[in-house]
Design an enzyme around this catalytic site. Structure first.
Site, PDB file in Angstrom:
ATOM      1  N   SER A   1       0.816  -1.221   0.000  1.00  0.00           N
ATOM      2  CA  SER A   1       0.000   0.000   0.000  1.00  0.00           C
ATOM      3  C   SER A   1       0.845   1.265   0.000  1.00  0.00           C
ATOM      4  O   SER A   1       1.660   1.470  -0.883  1.00  0.00           O
ATOM      5  CB  SER A   1      -0.966  -0.035   1.182  1.00  0.00           C
ATOM      6  OG  SER A   1      -1.873   1.037   1.101  1.00  0.00           O
ATOM      7  N   HIS A   2       0.710   2.057   1.048  1.00  0.00           N
ATOM      8  CA  HIS A   2       1.365   3.367   1.100  1.00  0.00           C
ATOM      9  C   HIS A   2       2.743   3.292   1.764  1.00  0.00           C
ATOM     10  O   HIS A   2       3.388   4.313   1.936  1.00  0.00           O
ATOM     11  CB  HIS A   2       0.479   4.318   1.903  1.00  0.00           C
ATOM     12  CG  HIS A   2       0.057   3.707   3.207  1.00  0.00           C
ATOM     13  ND1 HIS A   2      -0.945   2.764   3.272  1.00  0.00           N
ATOM     14  CD2 HIS A   2       0.531   3.845   4.447  1.00  0.00           C
ATOM     15  CE1 HIS A   2      -1.077   2.368   4.516  1.00  0.00           C
ATOM     16  NE2 HIS A   2      -0.191   2.999   5.259  1.00  0.00           N
TER      17      HIS A   2
ATOM     18  N   ASP B   1      -2.145   6.808  -3.440  1.00  0.00           N
ATOM     19  CA  ASP B   1      -1.040   6.141  -2.736  1.00  0.00           C
ATOM     20  C   ASP B   1      -0.401   5.038  -3.581  1.00  0.00           C
ATOM     21  O   ASP B   1      -0.696   4.897  -4.767  1.00  0.00           O
ATOM     22  CB  ASP B   1      -1.518   5.596  -1.376  1.00  0.00           C
ATOM     23  CG  ASP B   1      -2.361   4.341  -1.520  1.00  0.00           C
ATOM     24  OD1 ASP B   1      -3.038   4.205  -2.545  1.00  0.00           O
ATOM     25  OD2 ASP B   1      -2.333   3.484  -0.605  1.00  0.00           O
TER      26      ASP B   1
ATOM     27  N   ARG C   1      -2.319   5.775  17.330  1.00  0.00           N
ATOM     28  CA  ARG C   1      -3.081   6.799  16.608  1.00  0.00           C
ATOM     29  C   ARG C   1      -4.075   7.429  17.582  1.00  0.00           C
ATOM     30  O   ARG C   1      -4.820   6.710  18.269  1.00  0.00           O
ATOM     31  CB  ARG C   1      -3.837   6.192  15.434  1.00  0.00           C
ATOM     32  CG  ARG C   1      -2.933   5.446  14.450  1.00  0.00           C
ATOM     33  CD  ARG C   1      -3.590   5.372  13.081  1.00  0.00           C
ATOM     34  NE  ARG C   1      -2.965   4.406  12.206  1.00  0.00           N
ATOM     35  CZ  ARG C   1      -1.822   4.596  11.536  1.00  0.00           C
ATOM     36  NH1 ARG C   1      -1.150   5.722  11.687  1.00  0.00           N
ATOM     37  NH2 ARG C   1      -1.338   3.657  10.739  1.00  0.00           N
TER      38      ARG C   1
ATOM     39  N   ASP D   1      -5.396   3.011  -3.929  1.00  0.00           N
ATOM     40  CA  ASP D   1      -6.731   2.927  -3.331  1.00  0.00           C
ATOM     41  C   ASP D   1      -7.035   4.126  -2.429  1.00  0.00           C
ATOM     42  O   ASP D   1      -8.187   4.407  -2.151  1.00  0.00           O
ATOM     43  CB  ASP D   1      -6.942   1.591  -2.598  1.00  0.00           C
ATOM     44  CG  ASP D   1      -5.930   1.329  -1.503  1.00  0.00           C
ATOM     45  OD1 ASP D   1      -4.962   2.114  -1.368  1.00  0.00           O
ATOM     46  OD2 ASP D   1      -6.093   0.328  -0.781  1.00  0.00           O
ATOM     47  N   ARG D   2      -6.006   4.835  -1.999  1.00  0.00           N
ATOM     48  CA  ARG D   2      -6.263   6.026  -1.183  1.00  0.00           C
ATOM     49  C   ARG D   2      -6.297   7.274  -2.051  1.00  0.00           C
ATOM     50  O   ARG D   2      -5.687   7.289  -3.130  1.00  0.00           O
ATOM     51  CB  ARG D   2      -5.157   6.219  -0.148  1.00  0.00           C
ATOM     52  CG  ARG D   2      -5.142   5.152   0.906  1.00  0.00           C
ATOM     53  CD  ARG D   2      -4.131   5.493   1.982  1.00  0.00           C
ATOM     54  NE  ARG D   2      -4.194   4.486   3.033  1.00  0.00           N
ATOM     55  CZ  ARG D   2      -3.645   4.608   4.219  1.00  0.00           C
ATOM     56  NH1 ARG D   2      -2.960   5.693   4.518  1.00  0.00           N
ATOM     57  NH2 ARG D   2      -3.760   3.657   5.116  1.00  0.00           N
TER      58      ARG D   2
ATOM     59  N   THR E   1     -12.020   0.154  12.242  1.00  0.00           N
ATOM     60  CA  THR E   1     -11.050   0.570  11.235  1.00  0.00           C
ATOM     61  C   THR E   1     -10.697  -0.598  10.314  1.00  0.00           C
ATOM     62  O   THR E   1     -10.535  -1.727  10.779  1.00  0.00           O
ATOM     63  CB  THR E   1      -9.786   1.068  11.952  1.00  0.00           C
ATOM     64  OG1 THR E   1     -10.139   2.232  12.681  1.00  0.00           O
ATOM     65  CG2 THR E   1      -8.679   1.413  10.972  1.00  0.00           C
TER      66      THR E   1
ATOM     67  N   GLU F   1     -13.008   6.227   5.182  1.00  0.00           N
ATOM     68  CA  GLU F   1     -12.224   6.288   6.406  1.00  0.00           C
ATOM     69  C   GLU F   1     -11.464   7.603   6.451  1.00  0.00           C
ATOM     70  O   GLU F   1     -11.158   8.185   5.407  1.00  0.00           O
ATOM     71  CB  GLU F   1     -11.206   5.148   6.442  1.00  0.00           C
ATOM     72  CG  GLU F   1     -11.821   3.770   6.505  1.00  0.00           C
ATOM     73  CD  GLU F   1     -10.767   2.721   6.829  1.00  0.00           C
ATOM     74  OE1 GLU F   1     -10.606   2.415   8.022  1.00  0.00           O
ATOM     75  OE2 GLU F   1     -10.099   2.238   5.902  1.00  0.00           O
ATOM     76  N   GLU F   2     -11.100   8.002   7.672  1.00  0.00           N
ATOM     77  CA  GLU F   2     -10.344   9.243   7.849  1.00  0.00           C
ATOM     78  C   GLU F   2      -8.947   9.145   7.235  1.00  0.00           C
ATOM     79  O   GLU F   2      -8.296  10.146   7.023  1.00  0.00           O
ATOM     80  CB  GLU F   2     -10.269   9.622   9.327  1.00  0.00           C
ATOM     81  CG  GLU F   2      -9.743   8.547  10.277  1.00  0.00           C
ATOM     82  CD  GLU F   2      -8.316   8.137  10.056  1.00  0.00           C
ATOM     83  OE1 GLU F   2      -7.487   9.042   9.868  1.00  0.00           O
ATOM     84  OE2 GLU F   2      -8.039   6.908  10.083  1.00  0.00           O
TER      85      GLU F   2
ATOM     86  N   LYS G   1     -11.248   0.413  -1.359  1.00  0.00           N
ATOM     87  CA  LYS G   1     -11.315   1.854  -1.540  1.00  0.00           C
ATOM     88  C   LYS G   1     -10.692   2.195  -2.885  1.00  0.00           C
ATOM     89  O   LYS G   1      -9.960   1.379  -3.453  1.00  0.00           O
ATOM     90  CB  LYS G   1     -10.662   2.593  -0.391  1.00  0.00           C
ATOM     91  CG  LYS G   1      -9.279   2.124  -0.054  1.00  0.00           C
ATOM     92  CD  LYS G   1      -8.861   2.705   1.301  1.00  0.00           C
ATOM     93  CE  LYS G   1      -7.576   2.083   1.769  1.00  0.00           C
ATOM     94  NZ  LYS G   1      -7.686   1.503   3.100  1.00  0.00           N
TER      95      LYS G   1
ATOM     96  N   ASP H   1      -0.714   1.795  -4.051  1.00  0.00           N
ATOM     97  CA  ASP H   1      -1.557   0.894  -4.838  1.00  0.00           C
ATOM     98  C   ASP H   1      -2.843   1.573  -5.313  1.00  0.00           C
ATOM     99  O   ASP H   1      -3.776   0.909  -5.767  1.00  0.00           O
ATOM    100  CB  ASP H   1      -1.863  -0.380  -4.041  1.00  0.00           C
ATOM    101  CG  ASP H   1      -2.571  -0.103  -2.729  1.00  0.00           C
ATOM    102  OD1 ASP H   1      -2.471   1.035  -2.221  1.00  0.00           O
ATOM    103  OD2 ASP H   1      -3.253  -1.006  -2.207  1.00  0.00           O
TER     104      ASP H   1
ATOM    105  N   LYS I   1      -1.463  -9.772  -0.730  1.00  0.00           N
ATOM    106  CA  LYS I   1      -2.756 -10.069  -0.119  1.00  0.00           C
ATOM    107  C   LYS I   1      -3.671 -10.750  -1.113  1.00  0.00           C
ATOM    108  O   LYS I   1      -3.455 -10.664  -2.328  1.00  0.00           O
ATOM    109  CB  LYS I   1      -3.401  -8.801   0.431  1.00  0.00           C
ATOM    110  CG  LYS I   1      -3.812  -7.798  -0.620  1.00  0.00           C
ATOM    111  CD  LYS I   1      -4.603  -6.646   0.013  1.00  0.00           C
ATOM    112  CE  LYS I   1      -4.971  -5.633  -1.057  1.00  0.00           C
ATOM    113  NZ  LYS I   1      -5.956  -4.667  -0.590  1.00  0.00           N
TER     114      LYS I   1
HETATM  115  C1  G1P Z   1      -4.469   2.136   8.340  1.00  0.00           C
HETATM  116  C2  G1P Z   1      -5.629   3.091   8.418  1.00  0.00           C
HETATM  117  C3  G1P Z   1      -6.917   2.356   8.131  1.00  0.00           C
HETATM  118  C4  G1P Z   1      -6.814   1.634   6.791  1.00  0.00           C
HETATM  119  C5  G1P Z   1      -5.573   0.754   6.774  1.00  0.00           C
HETATM  120  C6  G1P Z   1      -5.357   0.122   5.408  1.00  0.00           C
HETATM  121  O1  G1P Z   1      -4.621   1.115   9.300  1.00  0.00           O
HETATM  122  O2  G1P Z   1      -5.702   3.727   9.663  1.00  0.00           O
HETATM  123  O3  G1P Z   1      -7.981   3.266   8.129  1.00  0.00           O
HETATM  124  O4  G1P Z   1      -7.956   0.851   6.563  1.00  0.00           O
HETATM  125  O5  G1P Z   1      -4.428   1.540   7.082  1.00  0.00           O
HETATM  126  O6  G1P Z   1      -5.175   1.082   4.412  1.00  0.00           O
HETATM  127  P1  G1P Z   1      -3.886   1.144  10.745  1.00  0.00           P
HETATM  128  O7  G1P Z   1      -2.420   1.307  10.488  1.00  0.00           O
HETATM  129  O8  G1P Z   1      -4.439   2.356  11.455  1.00  0.00           O
HETATM  130  O9  G1P Z   1      -4.281  -0.140  11.394  1.00  0.00           O
HETATM  131 ZN    ZN Z   2      -3.258   1.646  -0.383  1.00  0.00          ZN
END
Ligand code: G1P
Ligand code: ZN
Length: 543
Positions: free
Chosen positions: A113-114, A277, A496, A281-282, A344, A363-364, A376, A279, A126
């Site tokens: 991901s990011h 991001d 967080r 999705d964000r 979350t 999501e935030e 997403k 991949d 995944k």
């Molecule tokens: C974080 C974000 C959450 C998101 C996840 C995957 O997870 O807070 O909203 O779904 O990445 O992108 P966390 O590291 O807080 O568990």
């Molecule tokens: Zn991502």
């Protein structure tokens, strides 16, 4: 077909979440490490005869090697067909879209991901199931259990296939089709949004800056925004996926996307800014000299959804993760539709979307999406905003300000304390949980606490219960502080702290968020002893 049976390296002593297995590249480079994960996965999945698998990743370091390995293992597993993105590329939402459009039994996404990439960065894998969404916990738990026992891996000894040319080849009787990574996804976007209106917007001189952060969003944004919608060349910057993301941290928030924020703050700033991001999705959406919080973004999309062709007939409901601000709840109430509060993580939206209870969710953490896929979707959110701007003639800022005027502003921020030693983070959360029963009715750091709990969620579709999903401290005026530990970090623990305050008074809507939230920061420290337990005087990241 020759099958090689090789000893395996257990992929993890730590259970991977439903966002998959994410580790340092050096860990993935251990002999048979990836193979162990894939073999464990294939062992718990039913027979693959006649089935199609979708395969692709965000192009980070190790992506190509992993794709070839997985193709060889898929052949040994007996899949009829694999659809693999050209160059091994597929964004997370595109994998979801392709699974759903082709009736594939599942898909493998290669991404962390990011998280940063490159040889010193992270890699990840995944599995998504037939509805296009992340594998549920019962699958990931079974994969983990299997990984402890698996003794051998089944893998074809066929040579690498050419990943860069579109077309079909065979490996031990398994059909491998190298697909255009964008085509299926673009078709879905065309079916949801008013492309003519967006085309007119760009033709009229509207300026967008889309920062793909050298990650997988680039090819999608270029093909759709510049190719199909007529945005001028150069609208998409950092548009070529690089193995190390060009050293950028491909996590679109105002801290990591500082270059975009700088452009959007300039005198001659474009009309709208956006970023996605690793991949894709964000998403982050930015107005001209105006930052949009992801929670507000979701609320704006919900408020105006019927202006967009794909949502013309209205929303069944909306869903947000618990720490996401309550802005979208206020919109839902006015629209007379249900709003769901989930733990979350995107997986919790799947059942609500599948059951037709929710249409939009978010999501935030810069994630927004809808029932069109089961992930997403970064570019989808940007197209949604463009569609709204095109048909309302209003700027990004005007749309957000309208939301505030109608519903009040949910002033919001997230404070992250990164790389805390795990033991310290556990002590902090334990102490907080122990203190919970004594909090309601007390005044701490000048804040009147009405309610405090550890969030527990009962899935309205399958009745499953997820407990301990984050500590909430709610004040008499509805302000909230939420505490949870990250489940996606790869170094120590990340605390967080989510802060939210509702401001109905329009004359105070321009207040700077950190200033408005200061009393809640003090409250957070008073109840959780963050500074003394972590030794950190301030958060590592504030978004
Ligand atoms: C974080 C974000 C959450 C998101 C996840 C995957 O997870 O807070 O909203 O779904 O990445 O992108 P966390 O590291 O807080 O568990
Ligand atoms: Zn991502």
């Amino acid at each position: 077909m020759a099958l090689l049976t090789l000893p395996t390296t257990p992929f993890s002593d730590q259970k991977p979440g439903t966002s998959g297995l994410r580790k340092k590249v050096s860990v993935f480079l251990q002999k048979n490490y990836l193979e162990n994960f894939v073999q464990s996965l294939f062992d718990v999945l039913p027979e693959a005869k006649g089935q199609t698998l979708v395969l692709g990743g965000d192009g980070r370091f190790h992506n190509r090697v992993a794709v070839q390995t997985i193709l060889r293992m898929a052949a040994a597993k007996g899949y009829a067909r694999v659809l693999v993105g050209q160059g091994g590329i597929l964004s997370t939402p595109a994998v979801s879209a392709v699974i759903r459009a082709t009736g594939a039994s599942g898909g493998i996404v290669l991404s962390a991901s990011h998280n940063p990439g490159g040889p010193d960065g992270d890699f990840g894998i995944k599995y998504n199931i037939g509805n296009g969404g992340p594998a549920p916990e019962k699958v990931t738990d079974a994969v983990f259990a299997r990984s402890r026992e698996v003794q051998s891996i089944h893998i074809s000894d066929s040579p690498d296939i050419a990943l860069d040319a579109l077309g079909t080849v065979f490996m031990d009787g398994m059909e491998i089709t190298v697909i255009d990574p964008v085509a299926q996804y673009a078709e879905l976007m065309r079916s949801l949004f008013d492309f003519d209106a967006i085309r007119k917007l760009f033709a009229g001189g509207f300026r967008l800056r889309y920062d793909a952060m050298n990650a997988v969003g680039g090819p999608y944004a270029r093909a759709i925004l510049e190719g199909e919608l007529g945005a001028p060349a150069g609208t998409v910057v950092n548009g070529v996926p690089l193995e190390d993301f060009g050293g950028l941290h491909p996590d679109p928030n105002p801290v990591n996307a500082e270059d975009l924020i700088a452009h959007m703050s300039a005198e001659d700033a474009p009309d709208m800014g956006a970023a996605s991001d690793g991949d894709a999705d964000r998403n982050m959406v930015v107005g001209r000299r105006f930052v949009v919080s992801p929670s507000d973004s979701l609320a704006v999309l919900a408020a105006h959804a019927t202006l967009v062709p794909g949502y013309r007939s209205g929303l069944a409901g909306v869903a947000r993760s618990m720490p996401t601000s309550t802005a979208v709840d206020r919109v839902a109430k006015a629209l007379g539709i249900a709003s769901y509060e989930t733990p979350t993580g995107w997986k919790f939206f799947g059942n609500l979307l599948d059951a037709g209870k929710a249409t939009l969710c978010g999501e935030e953490s810069y994630g927004t999406g809808s029932s069109h896929v089961r992930e997403k979707d970064g570019l989808w959110a940007v197209l949604f905003w463009l569609n709204l701007v095109a048909v309302t003639g209003k700027s990004v800022e005007a749309l957000v300000r309208e939301l505030w005027t109608q519903y009040g502003r949910c002033v919001y921020s997230r404070h992250d304390y990164e790389a805390i030693p795990t033991a310290q983070a556990d002590t902090l959360m334990r102490g907080l949980r122990d203190a919970l029963p004594g909090l309601p009715g007390t005044t701490v750091a000048g804040c009147d606490i009405a309610f405090a709990d550890d969030f527990s969620y009962t899935d309205p579709v399958d009745g499953s219960v997820s407990s301990k999903q984050g500590v909430r401290v709610v004040l008499k005026d509805g302000s909230r502080v939420v505490f949870r530990l990250s489940g996606t970090g790869t170094e120590g623990a990340t605390l967080r702290v989510y802060l939210e305050r509702h401001e109905p008074d329009a004359s105070r809507h321009d207040i700077e968020a950190q200033t408005a939230l200061r009393p809640l920061v003090e409250l957070a420290d008073a109840v959780a002893h963050i500074r003394s337990l972590t030794g950190m005087g301030r958060p590592s990241v504030m978004t």
